[in-house]
Write an enzyme that holds these catalytic residues in place. Structure first.
Site, PDB file in Angstrom:
ATOM      1  N   TYR A  35     -27.864 -47.729  20.499  1.00  0.00           N
ATOM      2  CA  TYR A  35     -27.263 -49.008  19.975  1.00  0.00           C
ATOM      3  C   TYR A  35     -25.672 -49.114  20.347  1.00  0.00           C
ATOM      4  CZ  TYR A  35     -31.307 -49.377  16.980  1.00  0.00           C
ATOM      5  OH  TYR A  35     -32.570 -49.342  16.453  1.00  0.00           O
ATOM      6  N   ARG A  73     -30.082 -57.657  -2.826  1.00  0.00           N
ATOM      7  CA  ARG A  73     -29.564 -58.114  -1.270  1.00  0.00           C
ATOM      8  C   ARG A  73     -29.100 -59.499  -1.601  1.00  0.00           C
ATOM      9  NH1 ARG A  73     -31.638 -57.030   4.754  1.00  0.00           N
ATOM     10  NH2 ARG A  73     -30.065 -58.459   5.813  1.00  0.00           N
ATOM     11  N   ARG A  80     -38.124 -45.768   4.427  1.00  0.00           N
ATOM     12  CA  ARG A  80     -37.940 -46.943   4.142  1.00  0.00           C
ATOM     13  C   ARG A  80     -38.266 -47.269   2.851  1.00  0.00           C
ATOM     14  NH1 ARG A  80     -38.650 -50.034  10.066  1.00  0.00           N
ATOM     15  NH2 ARG A  80     -37.165 -49.020  11.065  1.00  0.00           N
ATOM     16  N   ASP A 117     -27.601 -46.943   6.420  1.00  0.00           N
ATOM     17  CA  ASP A 117     -28.309 -47.414   7.851  1.00  0.00           C
ATOM     18  C   ASP A 117     -27.463 -46.172   8.747  1.00  0.00           C
ATOM     19  OD1 ASP A 117     -27.934 -48.978  10.402  1.00  0.00           O
ATOM     20  OD2 ASP A 117     -29.485 -49.686   8.990  1.00  0.00           O
ATOM     21  N   ARG A 165     -37.319 -53.866   2.251  1.00  0.00           N
ATOM     22  CA  ARG A 165     -37.384 -55.451   2.023  1.00  0.00           C
ATOM     23  C   ARG A 165     -38.882 -55.546   1.589  1.00  0.00           C
ATOM     24  NH1 ARG A 165     -36.559 -57.317   7.901  1.00  0.00           N
ATOM     25  NH2 ARG A 165     -37.395 -55.049   8.396  1.00  0.00           N
TER      26      ARG A 165
END
Length: 357
Positions: free
Chosen positions: A155, A41, A28, A78, A32
Site C-alpha cells: 500500500y 460511522r 471483519r 486498520d 459495514r
C-alpha cells in the site's frame, strides 16, 4: 488489568488444548454489514475519525458481541494506521478505498519515514485496546492485529490499492536493497506496535498478509515470510499458560502453509481455497488452524450455511486446534441474520468433534 477471559475457548484452541466445542469468530466482524456500525460511522464523520477515537473504536468492537455468541473480540482498527504514523498521510476516498498523500517512490522517501513510538503516534489504538479490555471484563479474549510488512509496504509504494502491483514489483526487482530497507523499517514498527497492544491487554495477535500470494515462491520467502518470522521472534508473548498466541494469515497461501508453520506462530489462517484436511496434513499438526468457510456462503439460505459449516468441521475432523472462521472478511452486504445462522451451526455441530477419548 481485567481478569482472565471467562470464555477462553479461543485461547485454548490456539494453544491446541482440549475444548468442548470449536470456537468461532469472523474476520471483519465489526464493520459495514451491521446497521449499528453504519450509524456510528455516520456520527464519526469518516472512517479515520472512527479509527482514531478510542471510545468509538471500543463501541464498534463490542457491537458484534451483542448480536452473536462469538468467542473473541477483535480490535477495530486498520492495518494502514502504521504507515500513516510513519508520515504517509492516510485518507479514504469514496469509492476508491485507502490512499496515501505521500507514497514511497525512491530510497529518499524510505529514508524520510518517521520513527514511530506506538504509545505516541499510535496511542489512540493502544488506548482503544485498554478500553475494550475493560469493557469486555473477561467475557471473551481480545485479538490485536497488524498487517504484514509486505502487505503494508505494498500500500505504501502503490499509494493505495492495486490490481497490477507494478510499483512494488518494480522496486522488488530493480532495487531489492531499497525494498529490504523499507521492509526492515515497517517490520520494526510492526513488532513494537504489536508488543504495545499486548502490553495494553491484547490476549492474542494476528498478522494479516493479504498480498503475500502475489509474489513468486522465492520472492514470498524473501520479502514476506522472512519478515513475518522476524516479527514473531520479537513479540513479547510470555511463556506457559499465560503465553499470548500468534496467528499468521496469508490469503491464497495454501501451497505455503508448511513454511508458514515453521515461523514459530501458534496458528495459521486458511482461506476457502484450501481444504482444511490438506492444510492439517501440510502443517503436520504443528499449529492450530483458523478458517475457512467461503465468505460468499453467507449469501445463501440458513440451511445451506449449516451444511457448509458441517463441511468445514468435517474437513478439519476430530481433535483440537481448530478455530472456526470465514476464509476472509465478511462482506458488507451480508444479512446479519445469516452470520447468526453460521455461528449457531458451529455451536450446534462442533461439539461432536471434541468428544473426550
Amino acid at each position: 488489568m481485567s481478569a482472565p477471559a471467562h470464555n477462553d475457548l479461543l485461547l485454548r484452541a490456539l494453544r491446541r488444548q482440549p475444548t468442548e466445542r470449536t470456537p468461532v469468530w469472523m474476520m471483519r466482524q465489526a464493520g459495514r454489514y451491521l446497521p449499528e456500525y453504519m450509524e456510528i460511522r455516520r456520527q464519526a464523520g469518516d472512517f479515520m475519525a472512527l479509527c482514531t477515537n478510542p471510545e468509538l473504536a471500543c463501541e464498534v468492537t463490542m457491537q458484534p458481541l451483542r448480536r452473536f455468541p462469538l468467542d473473541a473480540a477483535i480490535l477495530f482498527s486498520d492495518i494502514l494506521t502504521v504507515p500513516d504514523a510513519m508520515g504517509l498521510g492516510l485518507y479514504f476516498e469514496a469509492g476508491e478505498g485507502p490512499r496515501f498523500r505521500r507514497p514511497i517512490r525512491c530510497q529518499a522517501d524510505i529514508d524520510a519515514l518517521a520513527v514511530v513510538d506506538p504509545e505516541a503516534e499510535l496511542g489512540y489504538v493502544i488506548e482503544a485496546v485498554r478500553r475494550i479490555r475493560r469493557e469486555l471484563d473477561g467475557a471473551v479474549p481480545l485479538i490485536g492485529f497488524s498487517g504484514s510488512p509486505w502487505t503494508v509496504a505494498t500500500y505504501m509504494v502503490e499509494g493505495g490499492s492495486s490490481r497490477t502491483y507494478g510499483q512494488i514489483k518494480r522496486l522488488v526487482y530493480d532495487d531489492p536493497e531499497a525494498m529490504h530497507c523499507l521492509l526492515d523499517k515497517v517490520a520494526k514498527v510492526t513488532a513494537d506496535y504489536l508488543n504495545a497492544q499486548i502490553a495494553a491487554g491484547a490476549q492474542a495477535v494476528m498478522i494479516f498478509d493479504t498480498w503475500g500470494s502475489v509474489l513468486t515462491p522465492a520472492a514470498y520467502r524473501e520479502f514476506s515470510l522472512d519478515y513475518m518470522s522476524r516479527i514473531i521472534g520479537q513479540l513479547q508473548t510470555g511463556t506457559g499458560e499465560a503465553r499470548i498466541p500468534t496467528i499468521l494469515f496469508t490469503k491464497g497461501a495454501g501451497s505455503r502453509l508448511a513454511e508458514l508453520a515453521l515461523t514459530g506462530c501458534d496458528a495459521l489462517g486458511v482461506d476457502w481455497t484450501t481444504d482444511l484436511a490438506e492444510a492439517r496434513r501440510l502443517t503436520a499438526d504443528r499449529v492450530a488452524l483458523q478458517g475457512n468457510l467461503d465468505p460468499s456462503v453467507l449469501y445463501s439460505s440458513p440451511d445451506a450455511i449449516r451444511q457448509e459449516v458441517a463441511t468445514v468441521l468435517e474437513s478439519f475432523g476430530a481433535g483440537e486446534g481448530h478455530v472456526f472462521n470465514l476464509g476472509h472478511g465478511i462482506a458488507p452486504d451480508v444479512d446479519p441474520g445469516h452470520a447468526a445462522a453460521m455461528v449457531a451451526a458451529v455451536h450446534e455441530l462442533s461439539p461432536a468433534f471434541h468428544v473426550p477419548d
